[in-house]
Scaffold this motif. Structure first.
Motif, PDB file in Angstrom:
ATOM      1  N   ASP A   1     -16.010 -23.852  -4.740  1.00 12.96           N
ATOM      2  CA  ASP A   1     -16.531 -22.659  -4.072  1.00 12.96           C
ATOM      3  C   ASP A   1     -16.867 -21.540  -5.042  1.00 12.96           C
ATOM      4  O   ASP A   1     -17.631 -20.633  -4.710  1.00 12.96           O
ATOM      5  CB  ASP A   1     -15.505 -22.133  -3.055  1.00 12.96           C
ATOM      6  N   ARG A   2     -16.280 -21.600  -6.251  1.00 11.01           N
ATOM      7  CA  ARG A   2     -16.470 -20.479  -7.181  1.00 11.01           C
ATOM      8  C   ARG A   2     -16.385 -20.979  -8.617  1.00 11.01           C
ATOM      9  O   ARG A   2     -15.556 -21.825  -8.948  1.00 11.01           O
ATOM     10  CB  ARG A   2     -15.394 -19.415  -6.937  1.00 11.01           C
TER      11      ARG A   2
ATOM     12  N   PRO B   1     -22.066 -28.486  -3.296  1.00 11.04           N
ATOM     13  CA  PRO B   1     -21.174 -28.546  -4.463  1.00 11.04           C
ATOM     14  C   PRO B   1     -19.750 -28.877  -4.061  1.00 11.04           C
ATOM     15  O   PRO B   1     -19.412 -28.862  -2.871  1.00 11.04           O
ATOM     16  CB  PRO B   1     -21.280 -27.129  -5.033  1.00 11.04           C
TER      17      PRO B   1
ATOM     18  N   ARG C   1     -20.248 -19.933  -3.894  1.00  7.83           N
ATOM     19  CA  ARG C   1     -21.036 -20.754  -2.965  1.00  7.83           C
ATOM     20  C   ARG C   1     -21.849 -19.844  -2.050  1.00  7.83           C
ATOM     21  O   ARG C   1     -21.336 -18.878  -1.483  1.00  7.83           O
ATOM     22  CB  ARG C   1     -20.090 -21.626  -2.143  1.00  7.83           C
ATOM     23  N   ASN C   2     -23.122 -20.146  -1.914  1.00  6.03           N
ATOM     24  CA  ASN C   2     -24.013 -19.328  -1.094  1.00  6.03           C
ATOM     25  C   ASN C   2     -23.720 -19.583   0.389  1.00  6.03           C
ATOM     26  O   ASN C   2     -23.976 -20.688   0.900  1.00  6.03           O
ATOM     27  CB  ASN C   2     -25.465 -19.683  -1.417  1.00  6.03           C
TER      28      ASN C   2
ATOM     29  N   TRP D   1     -26.644 -20.910   2.465  1.00  9.70           N
ATOM     30  CA  TRP D   1     -27.324 -22.157   2.084  1.00  9.70           C
ATOM     31  C   TRP D   1     -27.458 -23.106   3.274  1.00  9.70           C
ATOM     32  O   TRP D   1     -28.481 -23.763   3.452  1.00  9.70           O
ATOM     33  CB  TRP D   1     -26.540 -22.813   0.959  1.00  9.70           C
TER      34      TRP D   1
ATOM     35  N   LYS E   1     -22.447 -27.522 -10.203  1.00 10.23           N
ATOM     36  CA  LYS E   1     -22.356 -28.049  -8.837  1.00 10.23           C
ATOM     37  C   LYS E   1     -21.772 -29.456  -8.802  1.00 10.23           C
ATOM     38  O   LYS E   1     -21.312 -29.915  -7.757  1.00 10.23           O
ATOM     39  CB  LYS E   1     -23.732 -28.045  -8.175  1.00 10.23           C
TER      40      LYS E   1
END
Length: 376
Positions: A47-48, A44, A9-10, A13, A359
């Motif tokens: 997380d990964r 999303p 996850r960015n 963002w 996502k």
């Protein structure tokens, strides 16, 4: 090969103030399968995401069974272990709450005829062109999809025209040149080859098919099967096996009489398949059959700039009918994509262009923990 790609996850963002949400509409079938339970929720959900590239099918299969992979394809070697004769999931996998997914891929496999060939092409006098067309139609009627599907472990979807399911323009109507041996023999007689006999030689008509692979394994078996289908109407099919560069060179030089090839969609629109019949795309372009039809070209140029609409779909249908009648291809099949998914993966739906679909996925932690206890 044998590598992994990790997506996280960015963390920045949120600074963009942009938000993405789960879709708010779906088909009735999708709703019934719970694919709209998260509608309008912010994305999303995980997380990964770790994506593995695994070279060995056995390794991938064992990782899926142990729960290291959330989803898996089904290799040809494992097919009989995973799928029963009714194309349902094996009982031991059903008991583990594993789900089977299947859908036609946006791919067409076909046999193409060279439009410049004097025997199978649009060649010679008007009368000769008509006879050649009847020969192509006769060969189409000799193709037995059910036999091919059985050979491929029932992993195929029948395709009756140039536009695959589920694109606009796809038709599920029966083709006038579907498998029919009696019709095939009649068309062959009208083409000037009664019982497959070439009147110029007094012997069986021989046709050569070019293939871009070695004559081993599944490729040879498939060509043997096709040869047997044509043999039933008296035609002798002669396979010519090539390296891939030599095969492409023959197509580019228009030296193939018949060839076996497939097309995988670059984007989900019928135009991507219909371009394969546009005369300005003749070899060395993607129109390797060198097919030419002025009315088809006119319609192609009409639909290319159009947005999806009932009017565009109507034109697509006209274009498909032109191709089916002219028969520059024998439409072999549309491969089915089969996959397995653990029940803790939610919002999973097959998509021909899956990029960015991660996502939408959600992991049900309770079901995941239950699986861990189940296998341990």
């Amino acid at each position: 090969r044998n590598s992994r790609i990790e997506f996280i996850r960015n963390p920045k963002w949120i600074e963009t103030n942009r938000k993405d949400y789960y879709p708010s509409f779906a088909s009735i079938n999708q709703k019934d399968r719970g694919l709209l339970n998260d509608k309008n929720k912010e994305l999303p959900f995980v997380d990964r995401i770790i994506q593995y590239v695994i070279d060995d099918d056995t390794t991938q299969w064992m990782m899926f069974l142990s729960g290291e992979l959330d989803s898996s394809s089904i290799s040809r070697d494992n097919w009989d272990v995973v799928i029963n004769p009714d194309k349902l999931l094996a009982q031991d996998l059903t008991e583990k709450k594993i789900k089977l997914t299947s859908s036609p891929t946006l791919t067409i496999s076909y046999l193409g005829f060279n439009w410049d060939d004097p025997v199978v092409g649009d060649y010679g006098s008007d009368d000769q062109k008509i006879r050649n067309k009847k020969l192509r139609q006769a060969l189409s009627c000799a193709y037995d999809f059910d036999r091919m599907n059985k050979f491929m472990n029932n992993r195929l979807f029948p395709i009756n025209g140039p536009i695959p399911k589920p694109l606009n323009g796809y038709s599920d109507k029966d083709s006038p040149f579907e498998f029919n041996l009696e019709k095939s023999k009649q068309l062959l007689t009208e083409a000037g080859y009664p019982n497959g006999i070439n009147p110029l030689t007094g012997r069986r008509l021989e046709l050569t098919i070019e293939v871009g692979s070695k004559g081993t394994g599944d490729t040879k078996q498939m060509l043997d099967l096709m040869s047997d289908m044509f043999d039933r109407i008296g035609i002798k099919l002669m396979p010519s096996f090539n390296t891939w560069p030599a095969f492409i060179e023959k197509l580019n030089r228009r030296q193939a009489q018949i060839y076996q090839l497939g097309w995988v969609a670059d984007y989900p629109d019928a135009e991507n398949f219909l371009q394969l019949f546009y005369s300005l795309n003749e070899s060395p372009g993607p129109n390797h059959s060198n097919y030419r039809n002025s009315e088809f070209d006119r319609l192609y140029e009409t639909i290319k700039p159009m947005y999806d609409s009932p009017e565009r779909t109507e034109i697509l249908n006209k274009m498909s009918n032109i191709i089916i009648n002219d028969s520059p291809w024998i439409f072999l099949y549309q491969p089915l994509s089969f996959g397995l998914v653990h029940n803790w993966v939610e919002n999973y739906e097959y998509h021909a262009f899956p990029y960015g679909m991660g996502k939408y996925r959600r992991i049900n932690k309770e079901k995941r923990l239950f699986w861990d206890r189940f296998i341990n």
